[in-house]
Design a protein around this motif. Structure first.
Motif, PDB file in Angstrom:
ATOM      1  N   GLU A   1      34.521 -91.600  18.664  1.00 15.23           N
ATOM      2  CA  GLU A   1      33.711 -90.573  18.728  1.00 15.23           C
ATOM      3  C   GLU A   1      33.558 -90.410  17.337  1.00 15.23           C
ATOM      4  O   GLU A   1      32.511 -90.148  16.697  1.00 15.23           O
ATOM      5  CB  GLU A   1      34.133 -89.550  19.357  1.00 15.23           C
ATOM      6  CG  GLU A   1      33.764 -89.673  20.919  1.00 15.23           C
ATOM      7  CD  GLU A   1      35.119 -90.206  21.558  1.00 15.23           C
ATOM      8  OE1 GLU A   1      36.115 -90.413  20.804  1.00 15.23           O
ATOM      9  OE2 GLU A   1      34.917 -90.681  22.819  1.00 15.23           O
ATOM     10  N   ASP A   2      34.489 -90.340  16.206  1.00 22.11           N
ATOM     11  CA  ASP A   2      34.384 -90.063  15.017  1.00 22.11           C
ATOM     12  C   ASP A   2      33.400 -91.305  14.139  1.00 22.11           C
ATOM     13  O   ASP A   2      32.738 -90.875  13.214  1.00 22.11           O
ATOM     14  CB  ASP A   2      35.871 -90.195  14.214  1.00 22.11           C
ATOM     15  CG  ASP A   2      36.743 -88.837  14.930  1.00 22.11           C
ATOM     16  OD1 ASP A   2      35.996 -87.981  15.225  1.00 22.11           O
ATOM     17  OD2 ASP A   2      37.910 -88.961  14.658  1.00 22.11           O
ATOM     18  N   ILE A   3      33.600 -92.350  14.399  1.00 16.31           N
ATOM     19  CA  ILE A   3      33.183 -93.595  14.078  1.00 16.31           C
ATOM     20  C   ILE A   3      31.525 -93.267  14.070  1.00 16.31           C
ATOM     21  O   ILE A   3      30.618 -93.507  13.344  1.00 16.31           O
ATOM     22  CB  ILE A   3      33.506 -95.039  14.594  1.00 16.31           C
ATOM     23  CG1 ILE A   3      35.149 -95.114  13.953  1.00 16.31           C
ATOM     24  CG2 ILE A   3      32.719 -95.991  14.087  1.00 16.31           C
ATOM     25  CD1 ILE A   3      35.738 -96.185  14.443  1.00 16.31           C
ATOM     26  N   ILE A   4      31.061 -92.910  15.582  1.00 14.45           N
ATOM     27  CA  ILE A   4      29.755 -92.862  16.207  1.00 14.45           C
ATOM     28  C   ILE A   4      29.253 -91.644  15.228  1.00 14.45           C
ATOM     29  O   ILE A   4      28.155 -91.950  14.632  1.00 14.45           O
ATOM     30  CB  ILE A   4      29.745 -92.631  17.698  1.00 14.45           C
ATOM     31  CG1 ILE A   4      30.113 -93.672  18.400  1.00 14.45           C
ATOM     32  CG2 ILE A   4      28.271 -92.026  17.819  1.00 14.45           C
ATOM     33  CD1 ILE A   4      30.555 -93.624  19.811  1.00 14.45           C
ATOM     34  N   LEU A   5      29.930 -90.644  14.949  1.00 14.09           N
ATOM     35  CA  LEU A   5      29.512 -89.533  14.288  1.00 14.09           C
ATOM     36  C   LEU A   5      29.427 -89.956  12.760  1.00 14.09           C
ATOM     37  O   LEU A   5      28.286 -89.651  12.014  1.00 14.09           O
ATOM     38  CB  LEU A   5      30.253 -88.311  14.105  1.00 14.09           C
ATOM     39  CG  LEU A   5      30.195 -87.012  13.311  1.00 14.09           C
ATOM     40  CD1 LEU A   5      28.888 -86.547  13.740  1.00 14.09           C
ATOM     41  CD2 LEU A   5      31.343 -86.066  13.265  1.00 14.09           C
ATOM     42  N   CYS A   6      30.152 -90.765  12.141  1.00 21.57           N
ATOM     43  CA  CYS A   6      30.180 -91.071  10.862  1.00 21.57           C
ATOM     44  C   CYS A   6      28.713 -92.229  10.741  1.00 21.57           C
ATOM     45  O   CYS A   6      28.204 -91.910   9.753  1.00 21.57           O
ATOM     46  CB  CYS A   6      31.559 -91.978  10.454  1.00 21.57           C
ATOM     47  SG  CYS A   6      31.269 -92.637   8.781  1.00 21.57           S
ATOM     48  N   GLU A   7      28.498 -92.988  11.657  1.00 21.23           N
ATOM     49  CA  GLU A   7      27.527 -93.815  11.595  1.00 21.23           C
ATOM     50  C   GLU A   7      26.140 -92.948  11.493  1.00 21.23           C
ATOM     51  O   GLU A   7      25.252 -93.408  11.005  1.00 21.23           O
ATOM     52  CB  GLU A   7      27.321 -94.919  12.770  1.00 21.23           C
ATOM     53  CG  GLU A   7      28.381 -95.942  12.631  1.00 21.23           C
ATOM     54  CD  GLU A   7      28.651 -96.664  13.836  1.00 21.23           C
ATOM     55  OE1 GLU A   7      28.221 -96.501  15.171  1.00 21.23           O
ATOM     56  OE2 GLU A   7      29.007 -97.825  13.958  1.00 21.23           O
ATOM     57  N   SER A   8      26.065 -92.017  12.420  1.00 16.87           N
ATOM     58  CA  SER A   8      25.023 -91.107  12.497  1.00 16.87           C
ATOM     59  C   SER A   8      24.673 -90.277  11.152  1.00 16.87           C
ATOM     60  O   SER A   8      23.536 -90.321  10.877  1.00 16.87           O
ATOM     61  CB  SER A   8      25.007 -89.992  13.608  1.00 16.87           C
ATOM     62  OG  SER A   8      25.193 -90.703  14.886  1.00 16.87           O
TER      63      SER A   8
END
Length: 76
Positions: free
Chosen positions: A57-64
């Motif tokens: 989820e952190d990676i998805i947030l970072c990509e966003s």
């Protein structure tokens, strides 16, 4: 507080030795230990987008966040 934190190695060695003597090792965060042992802590201004990447989820947030930043740069 935000990470990362940075400490001089000799201070950490002294800090954990003192904590062991005073049975404070269960306090957790090094900054908490610094406060308890009356050591000086310095702060620097951080950023709310300085996130820790530990889960998917952190990676998805970072990509966003990166996508938003890139869109705003391209609109300038």
């Amino acid at each position: 507080m935000q990470t990362p934190d940075a400490y001089k190695m000799n201070l950490l060695n002294e800090l954990f030795h003192m904590a062991s003597e005073e049975q404070l090792l269960s306090l957790g965060a090094t900054n908490t230990l610094m406060f308890e042992l009356n050591k000086k802590v310095h702060f620097a201004q951080g950023s709310e987008v300085n996130i820790r990447l530990t889960t998917q989820e952190d990676i998805i947030l970072c990509e966003s966040l990166l996508n938003l930043r890139n869109k705003s740069i391209n609109n300038i």
